[in-house]
Write a protein that holds these residues in place. Sequence first.
Motif, PDB file in Angstrom:
ATOM      1  N   ALA B  42      18.558   2.240  -2.937  1.00 46.80           N
ATOM      2  CA  ALA B  42      17.326   1.890  -3.666  1.00 46.80           C
ATOM      3  C   ALA B  42      16.325   2.938  -4.257  1.00 46.80           C
ATOM      4  CB  ALA B  42      16.324   1.377  -2.854  1.00 46.80           C
ATOM      5  N   VAL B  43      16.523   4.213  -3.432  1.00 45.32           N
ATOM      6  CA  VAL B  43      15.677   5.449  -3.963  1.00 45.32           C
ATOM      7  C   VAL B  43      16.681   6.410  -4.867  1.00 45.32           C
ATOM      8  CG1 VAL B  43      14.069   5.313  -2.436  1.00 45.32           C
ATOM      9  CG2 VAL B  43      16.027   6.711  -1.935  1.00 45.32           C
ATOM     10  N   GLY B  44      17.792   5.935  -4.963  1.00 46.47           N
ATOM     11  CA  GLY B  44      18.757   6.562  -5.844  1.00 46.47           C
ATOM     12  C   GLY B  44      19.570   7.960  -4.963  1.00 46.47           C
ATOM     13  N   ARG B  45      19.386   7.823  -3.826  1.00 49.12           N
ATOM     14  CA  ARG B  45      19.962   9.095  -3.238  1.00 49.12           C
ATOM     15  C   ARG B  45      20.893   8.509  -2.130  1.00 49.12           C
ATOM     16  NH1 ARG B  45      14.838  12.892  -1.723  1.00 49.12           N
ATOM     17  NH2 ARG B  45      16.468  13.567  -0.588  1.00 49.12           N
ATOM     18  N   ILE B  46      22.108   7.747  -2.579  1.00 49.99           N
ATOM     19  CA  ILE B  46      23.056   7.488  -1.541  1.00 49.99           C
ATOM     20  C   ILE B  46      23.873   8.401  -0.530  1.00 49.99           C
ATOM     21  CG2 ILE B  46      24.753   7.315  -3.372  1.00 49.99           C
ATOM     22  CD1 ILE B  46      24.461   4.689  -0.520  1.00 49.99           C
ATOM     23  N   ASP B  47      23.915   9.636  -1.049  1.00 48.03           N
ATOM     24  CA  ASP B  47      24.455  10.525  -0.450  1.00 48.03           C
ATOM     25  C   ASP B  47      23.729  11.296   0.505  1.00 48.03           C
ATOM     26  OD1 ASP B  47      26.397  11.668  -3.319  1.00 48.03           O
ATOM     27  OD2 ASP B  47      27.180  10.373  -1.442  1.00 48.03           O
ATOM     28  N   ASP B  48      22.271  10.942   0.549  1.00 46.02           N
ATOM     29  CA  ASP B  48      21.445  11.487   1.664  1.00 46.02           C
ATOM     30  C   ASP B  48      21.245  10.432   2.784  1.00 46.02           C
ATOM     31  OD1 ASP B  48      19.237  13.489  -0.743  1.00 46.02           O
ATOM     32  OD2 ASP B  48      21.237  13.846   0.456  1.00 46.02           O
ATOM     33  N   PHE B  49      22.065   9.535   2.737  1.00 48.51           N
ATOM     34  CA  PHE B  49      21.702   8.358   3.461  1.00 48.51           C
ATOM     35  C   PHE B  49      21.629   8.657   5.033  1.00 48.51           C
ATOM     36  CE2 PHE B  49      25.252   7.585   6.384  1.00 48.51           C
ATOM     37  CZ  PHE B  49      26.395   8.518   5.827  1.00 48.51           C
ATOM     38  N   ALA B  50      22.019   9.880   5.325  1.00 48.63           N
ATOM     39  CA  ALA B  50      22.270  10.160   6.885  1.00 48.63           C
ATOM     40  C   ALA B  50      20.840  10.660   7.120  1.00 48.63           C
ATOM     41  CB  ALA B  50      23.569  11.114   7.180  1.00 48.63           C
ATOM     42  N   ARG B  51      20.359  11.309   5.883  1.00 50.05           N
ATOM     43  CA  ARG B  51      18.942  12.162   6.511  1.00 50.05           C
ATOM     44  C   ARG B  51      17.968  11.834   5.390  1.00 50.05           C
ATOM     45  NH1 ARG B  51      22.912  16.234   6.934  1.00 50.05           N
ATOM     46  NH2 ARG B  51      22.934  15.745   9.013  1.00 50.05           N
ATOM     47  N   LEU B  52      17.478  10.788   4.836  1.00 48.90           N
ATOM     48  CA  LEU B  52      16.541  10.581   4.126  1.00 48.90           C
ATOM     49  C   LEU B  52      15.096  11.318   4.663  1.00 48.90           C
ATOM     50  CD1 LEU B  52      16.487   7.208   2.498  1.00 48.90           C
ATOM     51  CD2 LEU B  52      17.018   9.361   1.417  1.00 48.90           C
ATOM     52  N   PRO B  53      14.390  11.883   3.907  1.00 47.38           N
ATOM     53  CA  PRO B  53      13.239  12.393   4.413  1.00 47.38           C
ATOM     54  C   PRO B  53      12.424  11.240   4.826  1.00 47.38           C
ATOM     55  CG  PRO B  53      13.629  13.462   2.193  1.00 47.38           C
ATOM     56  CD  PRO B  53      14.544  12.370   2.389  1.00 47.38           C
ATOM     57  N   SER B  54      11.881  11.253   6.106  1.00 42.52           N
ATOM     58  CA  SER B  54      11.167   9.873   6.482  1.00 42.52           C
ATOM     59  C   SER B  54      10.042   9.706   5.868  1.00 42.52           C
ATOM     60  CB  SER B  54      11.003  10.122   8.002  1.00 42.52           C
ATOM     61  OG  SER B  54      10.566  11.535   8.212  1.00 42.52           O
ATOM     62  N   GLY B  55       9.469  10.824   5.396  1.00 43.89           N
ATOM     63  CA  GLY B  55       8.154  10.343   4.604  1.00 43.89           C
ATOM     64  C   GLY B  55       8.338   9.972   2.988  1.00 43.89           C
ATOM     65  N   LEU B  56       9.394   9.948   2.779  1.00 45.13           N
ATOM     66  CA  LEU B  56       9.895   9.512   1.324  1.00 45.13           C
ATOM     67  C   LEU B  56       9.181   8.329   0.939  1.00 45.13           C
ATOM     68  CD1 LEU B  56      11.380  10.586  -1.229  1.00 45.13           C
ATOM     69  CD2 LEU B  56      13.295   9.179  -0.505  1.00 45.13           C
ATOM     70  N   ALA B  57       8.346   8.223  -0.195  1.00 41.96           N
ATOM     71  CA  ALA B  57       7.675   6.980  -0.635  1.00 41.96           C
ATOM     72  C   ALA B  57       8.519   6.155  -1.516  1.00 41.96           C
ATOM     73  CB  ALA B  57       6.367   7.292  -1.183  1.00 41.96           C
ATOM     74  N   LEU B  58       8.679   4.909  -1.346  1.00 43.93           N
ATOM     75  CA  LEU B  58       9.401   3.978  -2.386  1.00 43.93           C
ATOM     76  C   LEU B  58       8.417   3.532  -3.325  1.00 43.93           C
ATOM     77  CD1 LEU B  58      11.383   3.967   0.300  1.00 43.93           C
ATOM     78  CD2 LEU B  58      12.170   1.637  -0.736  1.00 43.93           C
ATOM     79  N   SER B  59       8.644   3.616  -4.705  1.00 45.83           N
ATOM     80  CA  SER B  59       7.778   3.077  -5.661  1.00 45.83           C
ATOM     81  C   SER B  59       7.879   1.491  -5.535  1.00 45.83           C
ATOM     82  CB  SER B  59       8.224   3.717  -6.832  1.00 45.83           C
ATOM     83  OG  SER B  59       9.782   2.840  -7.390  1.00 45.83           O
ATOM     84  N   ALA B  60       7.162   0.909  -6.283  1.00 47.60           N
ATOM     85  CA  ALA B  60       7.100  -0.587  -6.221  1.00 47.60           C
ATOM     86  C   ALA B  60       8.403  -1.318  -6.993  1.00 47.60           C
ATOM     87  CB  ALA B  60       6.022  -0.945  -7.171  1.00 47.60           C
ATOM     88  N   GLY B  61       8.936  -0.241  -7.841  1.00 50.18           N
ATOM     89  CA  GLY B  61      10.251  -0.907  -8.414  1.00 50.18           C
ATOM     90  C   GLY B  61      11.458  -0.716  -7.503  1.00 50.18           C
ATOM     91  N   GLU B  62      11.317   0.458  -6.632  1.00 50.70           N
ATOM     92  CA  GLU B  62      12.491   0.743  -5.485  1.00 50.70           C
ATOM     93  C   GLU B  62      12.268  -0.340  -4.470  1.00 50.70           C
ATOM     94  OE1 GLU B  62      11.327   4.972  -4.642  1.00 50.70           O
ATOM     95  OE2 GLU B  62      12.563   5.675  -6.494  1.00 50.70           O
ATOM     96  N   GLN B  63      11.059  -0.680  -4.433  1.00 49.55           N
ATOM     97  CA  GLN B  63      10.905  -1.753  -3.098  1.00 49.55           C
ATOM     98  C   GLN B  63      11.573  -3.129  -3.595  1.00 49.55           C
ATOM     99  OE1 GLN B  63       6.524  -2.073  -1.468  1.00 49.55           O
ATOM    100  NE2 GLN B  63       6.392   0.094  -2.297  1.00 49.55           N
TER     101      GLN B  63
END
Lengths: 288, 280
Positions: B42-63
Motif C-alpha cells: 500500500a505504501v509502495g515499499r513491498i521489498d521492505d515488508f520485513a522491516r517497514l519503519p513502524s512510524g511510517l504514516a499511511l496517507s489517506a490514499g494509501e489507507q
Amino acid sequence: MREMIRGEMKDLEGQMGALEEKLTLLLLPKDPNDGKNVMLEIRAGTGGDEAGIWAGDLLTTYEKFASTEGWKLRILDESKADMGGYKSITLEVTGESVYSKLKWEAGVHRVQRVPATESQGRVHTSTATVAVMPEVDEVTVTIDPKDITLTTARSGGAGGQNVNKVETAVDLMHKPTGIRIFCTQERSQLKNKDLAMQMLRNRLYEMQLEEQRAAVSAERKSQVGSGLRSEKIRTYNWKDNRVSDHRLNRNFPLQRFLDGDIADMIDACIAVDQQEKMEAMAAEKLSA
Amino acid sequence: PNAIPRLESLSAAAAVAAAARVFDEAGVPEADQSARYLVAHAVGRIDDFARLPSGLALSAGEQDLLVDFVRRRVDREPVQYIVGDWDFHHINLLCRAPTLIPRPETEDLVERILGFVAQAQSKAAPLRILDIGCGTGAIGLALLNALPAATCVAVDISENATVLSSDNAERLGLSHRYECILGDVTSPALRLPGGPFGLVVSNPPYIPKADMATLAPEVVAYEDDRALCGGDDGLDVARAIVRRLPHILDNGPASSAWFELDDSHLLDRQAPSLGPNPKA
C-alpha cells in the motif's frame, strides 16, 4: 649555473624521497581483505537500556559515514531494544575499500554520559561492541552440506502446487559451531537461503580471523591494537566533548563523531599501522 | 475492512496490527505475513515488508488502497495476485490470476538444473530449452537469466499464461531468447518450433483429482485447475510429455528432461514410473 643545478638537485632529492616513501608503502604487506565488502554487527554491551541506545547512536554515525563514502547499506538482521536503539543489528556494507576503513571500528566502544533514561542526572558508562566481518565467497569458505540443517516453512508438510504460502523464512543451523541464522527478509525462499549461507560464511571466516588476530597479538605488540572483538578501542565522553582513541592515545572532537565524520580517526589508525609496518620491514632488513 | 481505522495519520505498525487482526478473525492463514506484505504494498515499499519503519504514516490514499487489499485477502485471494508481482529465483515476475503462482520448490528445481548444466557444459555454450506448461514463465525465464547463451521455447495450454509469460520475458529483457506458443502437449497435433532441445523441463499439473478438494481456497478458487489437476493419479500430463521425449530431446550426451511432481508420486524415494524413458 651552479645555482640552477643545486636547485634542480634539491627538487629531485625531494621527489626521490617522496617516491621512495610511495614505493615502500606499495611494498608493505597488504591486508588481503582490504577491498572486501563487510557485514557490520553492532551489539549492545553492558549498561542495559542505555547500551541499546548507544548501539543505535553508533549505527547513526556509521550510516552518515557510509553516505559520504558512497557506500550502500542493507540491514540483514535486527533486534530492537525496548527503550530505543538495538540489542543488535547486522548490516551489509558494500562499496569501495569498505573493510580497509571500517576494520578500525572493530572492538568495544565505551560511552560516558547522562542517558536519556536517567532521571537524576547521573553519568553512566555503557558499551557496545562493533564487529566488522569481511564478506567472503564460497571458494574462501566452503561449507559442507552435511554440517548444516536448513528448515523452511514448508519443511515436513505438503508443498509444491498443493500449497500457496507467502512465508519464505529459512532457519539455518551450522552444527559444528552452533551458529544459527534466521533469514526472513526476502520474498523468494531461495534468496533467503542464499543470504543465510552468505551470513554463515562471513561469520565462519570471522572466527578464523579472530584466531589469527589472537595469535598475532600474542607475538607482536601493535599500537593500533589486535583488532580483537574484545578490545576496548574508544571512550566517548559527553561532558568533555571528546572521543579518546585508546590505540592512538589521541582525542578527537565528539561533534565530528556525531556528524558521522570519522574519516580523521580512521586515517590516523591507517597511518600508525603503515608506520608500524614500515618499521617492521626496516627491522627485518637490518636483521637479515 | 471497517476494522481498519481511518485516521488522519495511521502508522505502518498500527496498520499491520489492524490488518492482521482482521485476517485472524476471518480465518485467513498467515495473518501477520499477509498484513505485512499488503501494508508494504500500500505504501509502495513491498521489498521492505520485513522491516517497514513502524512510524511510517499511511496517507489517506494509501489507507484506501489497504482497505481494498484487505477486502480481497479476506476473500482468500493470494497475496501475490493482490501485489501483482513476486520474486522467484533471481528474477521478479508479474503474477495474474488464474496463472499458477511460482512456488519455492520450483526455485529448487531451477537450482538443480543449473547445477547439472554447470557440470555438463560451459555457461557460454548455447542450450535450447523447452519449458512445458510455462505459466508465468518462471522456470524458462529463471534459466535464461542465469544462462546467457541459452534460448527457450515455452508452451502452455492457456492463453492467460502465454500472454503473461511473454509479458514477463519482455519485462526482463529476455524476449529475444524466449518464444511462447499456445498449445496442448497431450494433443498429438501440437508442433513445437525450434527443436530438438537439449533440456526439457516441466512443472506440469500433478495433483491427483481426489486431492483437489482438500486444497486451500487460495489455490483452488483462484489458480487455474488446468495448472493443478493431473488426472486420477496426477500423472496424465507428465506421461504425455514423456511419450513425446524421443521426438523433442536431442541426441547430445548431456540432454536431460526434468519434472516437478507431487510427493504422492514418490515410490519409496525412487523415481515414479512414467513409461519407457529413452534418456537415462
